[in-house]
Design a protein around this motif. Structure first.
Motif, PDB file in Angstrom:
ATOM      1  N   MET A   1       5.047  96.804  67.737  1.00 25.01           N
ATOM      2  CA  MET A   1       4.505  96.302  68.999  1.00 25.01           C
ATOM      3  C   MET A   1       5.631  96.190  70.003  1.00 25.01           C
ATOM      4  O   MET A   1       6.638  95.542  69.747  1.00 25.01           O
ATOM      5  CB  MET A   1       3.835  94.939  68.786  1.00 25.01           C
ATOM      6  N   ASN A   2       5.465  96.813  71.166  1.00 27.14           N
ATOM      7  CA  ASN A   2       6.487  96.773  72.205  1.00 27.14           C
ATOM      8  C   ASN A   2       5.993  95.865  73.323  1.00 27.14           C
ATOM      9  O   ASN A   2       5.022  96.183  74.015  1.00 27.14           O
ATOM     10  CB  ASN A   2       6.746  98.172  72.765  1.00 27.14           C
ATOM     11  N   VAL A   3       6.630  94.730  73.488  1.00 29.95           N
ATOM     12  CA  VAL A   3       6.149  93.787  74.483  1.00 29.95           C
ATOM     13  C   VAL A   3       7.278  93.357  75.392  1.00 29.95           C
ATOM     14  O   VAL A   3       8.431  93.292  75.010  1.00 29.95           O
ATOM     15  CB  VAL A   3       5.508  92.540  73.832  1.00 29.95           C
ATOM     16  N   HIS A   4       6.886  93.052  76.622  1.00 27.09           N
ATOM     17  CA  HIS A   4       7.840  92.608  77.630  1.00 27.09           C
ATOM     18  C   HIS A   4       7.439  91.221  78.066  1.00 27.09           C
ATOM     19  O   HIS A   4       6.275  90.970  78.381  1.00 27.09           O
ATOM     20  CB  HIS A   4       7.811  93.563  78.820  1.00 27.09           C
ATOM     21  N   GLY A   5       8.385  90.301  78.085  1.00 23.10           N
ATOM     22  CA  GLY A   5       8.093  88.948  78.539  1.00 23.10           C
ATOM     23  C   GLY A   5       8.796  88.680  79.854  1.00 23.10           C
ATOM     24  O   GLY A   5       9.912  89.121  80.085  1.00 23.10           O
ATOM     25  N   ALA A   6       8.140  87.947  80.727  1.00 17.11           N
ATOM     26  CA  ALA A   6       8.749  87.631  82.008  1.00 17.11           C
ATOM     27  C   ALA A   6       9.933  86.700  81.806  1.00 17.11           C
ATOM     28  O   ALA A   6      10.014  85.964  80.830  1.00 17.11           O
ATOM     29  CB  ALA A   6       7.725  86.957  82.911  1.00 17.11           C
ATOM     30  N   VAL A 127       4.109 110.463  68.003  1.00 12.52           N
ATOM     31  CA  VAL A 127       4.787 111.352  68.955  1.00 12.52           C
ATOM     32  C   VAL A 127       3.831 111.820  70.033  1.00 12.52           C
ATOM     33  O   VAL A 127       4.199 111.925  71.215  1.00 12.52           O
ATOM     34  CB  VAL A 127       5.425 112.544  68.208  1.00 12.52           C
ATOM     35  N   ASN A 128       2.581 112.093  69.657  1.00  9.64           N
ATOM     36  CA  ASN A 128       1.585 112.487  70.661  1.00  9.64           C
ATOM     37  C   ASN A 128       1.350 111.368  71.668  1.00  9.64           C
ATOM     38  O   ASN A 128       1.173 111.613  72.871  1.00  9.64           O
ATOM     39  CB  ASN A 128       0.264 112.849  69.987  1.00  9.64           C
ATOM     40  N   ASN A 129       1.371 110.116  71.185  1.00  6.47           N
ATOM     41  CA  ASN A 129       1.162 108.977  72.074  1.00  6.47           C
ATOM     42  C   ASN A 129       2.355 108.725  72.980  1.00  6.47           C
ATOM     43  O   ASN A 129       2.197 108.252  74.106  1.00  6.47           O
ATOM     44  CB  ASN A 129       0.867 107.718  71.252  1.00  6.47           C
ATOM     45  N   ASP A 130       3.554 109.042  72.491  1.00  5.42           N
ATOM     46  CA  ASP A 130       4.773 108.839  73.265  1.00  5.42           C
ATOM     47  C   ASP A 130       5.830 109.806  72.750  1.00  5.42           C
ATOM     48  O   ASP A 130       6.378 109.611  71.661  1.00  5.42           O
ATOM     49  CB  ASP A 130       5.266 107.395  73.121  1.00  5.42           C
ATOM     50  N   PRO A 131       6.143 110.868  73.508  1.00  4.41           N
ATOM     51  CA  PRO A 131       7.127 111.856  73.044  1.00  4.41           C
ATOM     52  C   PRO A 131       8.485 111.258  72.694  1.00  4.41           C
ATOM     53  O   PRO A 131       9.226 111.827  71.883  1.00  4.41           O
ATOM     54  CB  PRO A 131       7.242 112.824  74.236  1.00  4.41           C
ATOM     55  N   ALA A 450       5.900  82.130  81.163  1.00  4.54           N
ATOM     56  CA  ALA A 450       4.930  82.041  82.251  1.00  4.54           C
ATOM     57  C   ALA A 450       3.919  83.182  82.225  1.00  4.54           C
ATOM     58  O   ALA A 450       2.760  82.994  82.581  1.00  4.54           O
ATOM     59  CB  ALA A 450       5.649  82.023  83.598  1.00  4.54           C
ATOM     60  N   GLU A 451       4.344  84.361  81.812  1.00  5.33           N
ATOM     61  CA  GLU A 451       3.474  85.529  81.847  1.00  5.33           C
ATOM     62  C   GLU A 451       3.278  86.091  80.450  1.00  5.33           C
ATOM     63  O   GLU A 451       4.197  86.091  79.628  1.00  5.33           O
ATOM     64  CB  GLU A 451       4.071  86.614  82.755  1.00  5.33           C
ATOM     65  N   LYS A 452       2.080  86.592  80.205  1.00  3.71           N
ATOM     66  CA  LYS A 452       1.768  87.167  78.906  1.00  3.71           C
ATOM     67  C   LYS A 452       2.585  88.439  78.685  1.00  3.71           C
ATOM     68  O   LYS A 452       2.669  89.286  79.579  1.00  3.71           O
ATOM     69  CB  LYS A 452       0.279  87.494  78.819  1.00  3.71           C
ATOM     70  N   PRO A 453       3.206  88.593  77.510  1.00  6.28           N
ATOM     71  CA  PRO A 453       3.960  89.823  77.230  1.00  6.28           C
ATOM     72  C   PRO A 453       3.059  91.052  77.302  1.00  6.28           C
ATOM     73  O   PRO A 453       1.898  91.019  76.887  1.00  6.28           O
ATOM     74  CB  PRO A 453       4.472  89.604  75.801  1.00  6.28           C
ATOM     75  N   THR A 454       3.591  92.123  77.847  1.00  3.70           N
ATOM     76  CA  THR A 454       2.833  93.368  77.998  1.00  3.70           C
ATOM     77  C   THR A 454       3.564  94.506  77.303  1.00  3.70           C
ATOM     78  O   THR A 454       4.741  94.411  76.973  1.00  3.70           O
ATOM     79  CB  THR A 454       2.660  93.717  79.485  1.00  3.70           C
ATOM     80  N   GLU A 455       2.842  95.605  77.066  1.00  4.36           N
ATOM     81  CA  GLU A 455       3.428  96.775  76.414  1.00  4.36           C
ATOM     82  C   GLU A 455       4.550  97.350  77.266  1.00  4.36           C
ATOM     83  O   GLU A 455       4.439  97.463  78.492  1.00  4.36           O
ATOM     84  CB  GLU A 455       2.356  97.845  76.189  1.00  4.36           C
ATOM     85  N   ILE A 456       5.640  97.737  76.616  1.00  8.23           N
ATOM     86  CA  ILE A 456       6.778  98.331  77.308  1.00  8.23           C
ATOM     87  C   ILE A 456       7.576  99.155  76.308  1.00  8.23           C
ATOM     88  O   ILE A 456       7.574  98.866  75.105  1.00  8.23           O
ATOM     89  CB  ILE A 456       7.658  97.238  77.959  1.00  8.23           C
ATOM     90  N   HIS A 457       8.254 100.198  76.774  1.00  9.57           N
ATOM     91  CA  HIS A 457       9.055 101.034  75.882  1.00  9.57           C
ATOM     92  C   HIS A 457      10.191 100.222  75.259  1.00  9.57           C
ATOM     93  O   HIS A 457      10.761  99.340  75.911  1.00  9.57           O
ATOM     94  CB  HIS A 457       9.656 102.211  76.651  1.00  9.57           C
ATOM     95  N   PRO A 458      10.554 100.521  74.010  1.00  8.43           N
ATOM     96  CA  PRO A 458      11.639  99.777  73.358  1.00  8.43           C
ATOM     97  C   PRO A 458      12.939  99.785  74.148  1.00  8.43           C
ATOM     98  O   PRO A 458      13.641  98.777  74.204  1.00  8.43           O
ATOM     99  CB  PRO A 458      11.785 100.494  72.007  1.00  8.43           C
ATOM    100  N   GLU A 459      13.277 100.931  74.742  1.00  4.88           N
ATOM    101  CA  GLU A 459      14.523 101.006  75.499  1.00  4.88           C
ATOM    102  C   GLU A 459      14.512 100.061  76.700  1.00  4.88           C
ATOM    103  O   GLU A 459      15.559  99.547  77.110  1.00  4.88           O
ATOM    104  CB  GLU A 459      14.768 102.438  75.992  1.00  4.88           C
TER     105      GLU A 459
END
Length: 496
Positions: A1-6, A127-131, A450-459
């Motif tokens: 799971m790739n998540v981004h938190g504010a 890989v099809n979902n994300d090269p 404050a903000e719900k974590p959202t999907e984000i690339h690992p890098e």
């Protein structure tokens, strides 16, 4: 799971702090993940540098070393390994792994093929979902089968200086094995190596660079106590002060506590009065040098029944003829009474005195040589030329925690208990990033983010950690091998 938190102070929210106890791969990854998102982290590590502990050497991108674990665990390890390589791109030793089943073993290589097909399909979908997930080579070449006739043909070819194809990787093996000792097919799979020294280097470099990560090295936590009013935690720890030649006791407060103490996780659980069932297992891998080695080798796994004299033999290559050996017998990698469980009185399993002395004071020279030589003999049963190898250094060793009561568990990450308390429970290094993301989600659920974590690339999750050049990482890794008394070759990538 790739998540981004504010960032924790967005929208006028009061800043908060996280205490992470333990600077192994789990604690370091969690601390760095949170610090990269602007959260203030206090990281406590009893040693001189980050990421010590069990002998990490393998990515486990699919769990192909383990016949006994479930397909679901294998798929989880594959996904987690891909994310790990995207965040720690300089830590992989990029070479395939060959799985071979000796005639003496009860298993059949054909029984592994359905799982490999499943993993290949899973990898292709990722890989099809994300090269950018294509970090293990082409999905079409995730694995290849080799039968006896093909290996006999490869044995007649010269060993290449630099492998350029899957077949090239098989040539040194085909030339050095007595094929009549094995069942067919052999399996070549894109399971890469993972350098513990380059992992450690990356973690140390990132922690020093991030202003939101406060490092407390040589810091031994002696107590934790939670405030019943606001649920914050007081951490009491001791640090050695060379000016007075004594330890000084300090204390600090944090809003949330992460217990990432590895095999000593139960000690903090006991302090926090939060019981937990777990096991710990002491293991070692042996550094050997094979001067007569020809060519660049793949990693090789010779399957065998764990805990018996014919237990699995694992050959992990490094530059300059160095190899790390595992032999899954009680005389080599495993140890009699080396697997212990927690009790109703304590969440901390108790290792015997011989193990704690190794962890605290290191190995006796006689033990290093005895067990390393046993590992060499174990490998030479299947790879006869390896009998000329010699002891190459101090063993890589440590105790591995396993949450719950299933010693075959390999895919685990984190659990939560009480208020504002998390315990990292990874079994494999590739699970550390997922544990970090789970902490981030929990912080939001508990109202600290404050903000719900959202999907984000690992890098994008960890741009500082993933951004170091190979030259910088290798230089630091080589310095760590010197500090820890290991051959510097273990810090360098396998080149081809």
């Amino acid at each position: 799971m790739n998540v981004h938190g504010a960032c924790n102070h967005s929208d006028g929210q009061k800043p908060f702090s996280i205490g992470v106890i333990g600077g192994g791969i789990a604690g370091s990854t969690i601390a760095l993940r949170l610090a990269e998102r602007g959260i203030q982290v206090e990281l406590f590590e009893a040693g001189k540098s980050l990421v010590n502990g069990p002998p990490i050497c393998h990515l486990h991108a699919g769990g192909n070393l383990y016949r006994e674990i479930s397909d679901e665990q294998c798929k989880t390890l594959l996904k987690q390994s891909i994310d790990t390589l995207r965040v720690f791109p300089q830590t992989a030793n990029i070479r395939p792994t060959v799985v071979a089943v000796p005639e003496r073993d009860k298993g059949e290589p054909s029984s592994l093929i359905d799982r490999l097909n499943l993993l290949q399909k899973t990898y292709a979908n990722l890989v099809n979902n994300d090269p950018l997930n294509q970090v293990l080579g082409s999905p079409e070449e995730y694995f290849k089968l080799y039968y006896r006739e093909e290996l006999e043909e490869l044995a007649n070819k010269p060993v290449p200086n630099s492998p350029a194809s899957l077949d090239d990787w098989m040539i040194p093996l085909a030339k050095n094995l007595n094929l009549s000792q094995f069942k067919f097919p052999f399996i070549l799979v894109q399971e890469y190596g993972l350098s513990v020294f380059r992992l450690a280097a990356t973690a140390n470099l990132a922690a020093e660079k991030l202003p939101t990560c406060s490092l407390n090295m040589n810091a031994r936590v002696i107590d934790v106590e939670q405030d019943s009013q606001d649920n914050s935690w007081q951490i009491t720890y001791q640090q050695y002060d060379s000016d007075i030649n004594d330890h000084i006791t300090h204390s600090t407060h944090v809003d949330y506590l992460v217990n990432a103490c590895g095999f000593q996780t139960g000690k903090i659980d006991d302090m926090a009065k939060l019981p937990r069932k777990r096991m710990i297992e002491f293991k070692a891998a042996y550094i050997t040098h094979w001067a007569e080695c020809e060519g660049i080798w793949p990693e090789v796994i010779f399957h065998g029944e764990r805990g018996t004299p014919d237990g699995m033999a694992q050959l992990t290559p490094y530059p300059e003829g160095y190899f790390q050996l595992h032999g899954m017998t009680e005389d080599i990698t495993l140890f009699r009474k080396g697997l212990v469980a927690s009790t109703t009185d304590s969440a901390q399993p108790q290792l015997g005195e011989s193990f704690t002395k190794k962890i605290q004071f290191g190995w006796k020279s006689c033990d290093v040589h005895t067990r390393s030589e046993r590992a060499i003999k174990h490998m030479a049963k299947l790879l006869p030329a390896y009998k000329s190898a010699t002891v190459g250094g101090t063993p890589l060793f440590g105790a591995q925690q396993i949450p719950g009561e299933d010693p075959s568990l390999r895919a685990a990450d984190i659990s939560f208990a009480g208020n504002r308390y998390a315990r990292s429970e990874i079994v494999k290094a590739s699970s550390a990033l997922n544990a970090a993301n789970q902490v981030l989600i929990k912080l939001y659920d508990d109202g600290l983010l404050a903000e719900k974590p959202t999907e984000i690339h690992p890098e994008q999750q960890m741009p500082v950690t993933s951004g170091f050049t190979q030259e910088v990482v290798v230089s630091m890794a080589e310095a760590l091998t010197v500090q820890r008394n290991y051959p510097s070759a273990l810090a360098r990538p396998v080149k081809y």
